[in-house]
Write an enzyme that holds these catalytic residues in place. Structure first.
Site, PDB file in Angstrom:
ATOM      1  CG  ASP A 139      -2.029  -0.983   1.097  1.00  0.00           C
ATOM      2  OD1 ASP A 139      -2.466  -1.216  -0.046  1.00  0.00           O
ATOM      3  OD2 ASP A 139      -2.461  -1.541   2.118  1.00  0.00           O
ATOM      4  CG  ASP A 164     -12.412  -4.267  -2.939  1.00  0.00           C
ATOM      5  OD1 ASP A 164     -11.503  -5.093  -3.215  1.00  0.00           O
ATOM      6  OD2 ASP A 164     -12.210  -3.042  -2.835  1.00  0.00           O
TER       7      ASP A 164
END
Lengths: 206, 251
Positions: free
Chosen positions: B11, B130
């Site tokens: 990330d 997702d």
């Protein structure tokens, strides 16, 4: 020596150049005929569709100079991924079109009897075909290289095939004909072993 | 034989790795380039950079990061986060990224998938999905899982494939962060219904979880963050264990 990396709007040429630099070779990214004529070795990389690849080569006026340098003058040539496929007589992505016809064959969609996933994507091991050319490639037998493609090269002449890869069906992974070396996988993305393969080929001419 | 891929995910915010990273032998654990080099050295098959920079300045820093990664790491890598146009993708690929991952922007405008596949080829288009299991229905969520949609995971995945995606990165929000294992039932169903590779994401906690997602979940690749960042599971140990289970890996 100077290597001309051909820029024709098909994918990232910079990573190929970085790898060549790491190996200590001088290279230029170009689509000028003059640069290609002056180079000692020509490298055609590329990802994307066959039809677009041929259109772009045509648009940049590169087909004549490739014919002249690679076919007539036998200048060493390396094709990678789409750069290998474009050597075929015909491609089919998305529709049937003529290729460079440097190596007889047709590029067709991967159609596995077991319905394996397409694209053939990831690290797969090379099988070196045993023939008079195999000495060069022997160290790379069973080594893993990075592949990402949905079409494969069906070669007309078995003697042009030097490397295969197994993905349910046995596909062409590497071709060699005279001064022409071509690979379906990405040596520039295959870590040390990929670099070594490029070096092995180029050093024959250095 | 085609091997199963192990993919660490980093990330990134404003050019730095966020979330804890605790790596031995690393001068600067916040530098994504250093981290990428280490992972490549230690057996990662691919890398994913998920950029969560919101500002224009952060996006510019991202390009610098991509250039550096491309220069120093020669395994394939994917960049995702806030990508919504051909121009966004063009600059990332030109800078050396091999693939891009799109998520919310594809749901908002599905034609984007066709446009990217036509322009750059399917092989560089990863669609990230997702989803959360709500009363037995897997529902797609956006913006890091904060916004629910009416889309069903399996319907959306099929549409994404039809529109030309080369790969699907499926994160189960129910499993993400739990370290209880991947959502193997949903993954297996995706694998059966689709013909493009599926990357499993969310829930990795033990080596057994990876074995399960390849055997039960039929995944083509498995992505994880914290178990790799904190050295809980060294990638080479993981691959040795997978090999013992007859799961093909690159060693």
């Amino acid at each position: 020596m100077t290597i001309a990396i051909i820029k024709y709007g098909m994918g990232n040429v910079a990573s190929v150049q970085k790898v060549l630099k790491k190996l200590g070779y001088n290279s230029i990214i170009t689509n000028y005929a003059e640069d290609i004529r002056n180079a000692d070795l020509i490298l055609l990389p590329g990802v994307g569709s066959f039809k677009k690849g041929m259109e772009n080569l045509k648009q940049y006026g590169l087909i004549e100079v490739l014919n002249e340098e690679v076919l007539n003058k036998k200048k060493p040539f390396i094709g990678i991924c789409l750069g290998m496929q474009l050597l075929a007589t015909y491609g089919n992505e998305p529709t049937k079109v003529k290729g460079l016809n440097f190596i007889k064959g047709e590029v067709i969609k991967i159609n596995s009897p077991k319905n394996l996933r397409v694209p053939h994507l990831g690290w797969n091991s090379l099988n070196i075909v045993s023939n008079q050319k195999s000495e060069l490639y022997k160290p790379f037998n069973k080594q893993d290289f990075y592949f990402i493609h949905s079409y494969h090269f069906k070669a007309e002449a078995i003697e042009d095939v030097c490397i295969t890869v197994n993905y349910d069906l046995e596909m062409v992974a590497g071709l060699q004909k005279d001064n022409i070396y071509a690979m379906q996988f990405h040596p520039e993305k295959s870590q040390e072993v990929g670099l070594l393969l490029l070096k092995t080929i180029i050093d024959q001419y250095a | 034989m085609l091997t199963k891929r192990i993919i660490p995910c980093l990330d990134i915010k404003n050019g730095r790795t966020v979330k804890g990273v605790n790596f031995v032998d690393l001068r600067d654990a916040g530098d994504p380039v250093e981290l990428a080099k280490q992972y490549a050295l230690k057996g990662a098959d691919e890398l994913v950079f998920l950029d969560i920079s919101a500002t224009l300045e952060g996006r510019k820093t991202r390009i610098e990061m991509v250039l550096k990664v491309a220069e120093q790491v020669n395994i394939p890598f994917t960049v995702g986060g806030g990508i919504s146009s051909i121009a966004d993708v063009d600059v990332l690929l030109q800078s050396g990224a091999d693939k891009v991952s799109i998520n919310s922007s594809a749901v908002k405008r599905p034609e984007l998938i066709n446009e990217l596949a036509n322009k750059f080829g399917s092989q560089c288009v990863v669609v990230a999905i997702d989803a959360k299991n709500i009363n037995g229905n897997w529902m797609v969520h956006l913006a890091g899982g904060t916004i629910p949609t009416e889309l069903n995971l399996f319907d959306w995945a099929k549409e994404v494939e039809q529109r030309g995606a080369g790969e699907i990165l499926f994160t189960s929000m129910d499993n993400d962060g739990t370290k209880d294992g991947f959502a193997n039932e949903a993954l297996a169903k995706l694998s059966e219904e689709l013909n493009i590779p599926i990357i499993a994401s969310g829930g990795a906690g033990t080596i057994q979880h990876f074995i399960d997602t390849f055997k039960i979940g039929k995944s083509d690749a498995a992505l994880a963050a914290s178990v790799f960042h904190f050295g809980e599971i060294p990638i080479l140990d993981l691959k040795e264990a997978l090999k013992k289970e007859n799961i093909p890996v690159r060693l």
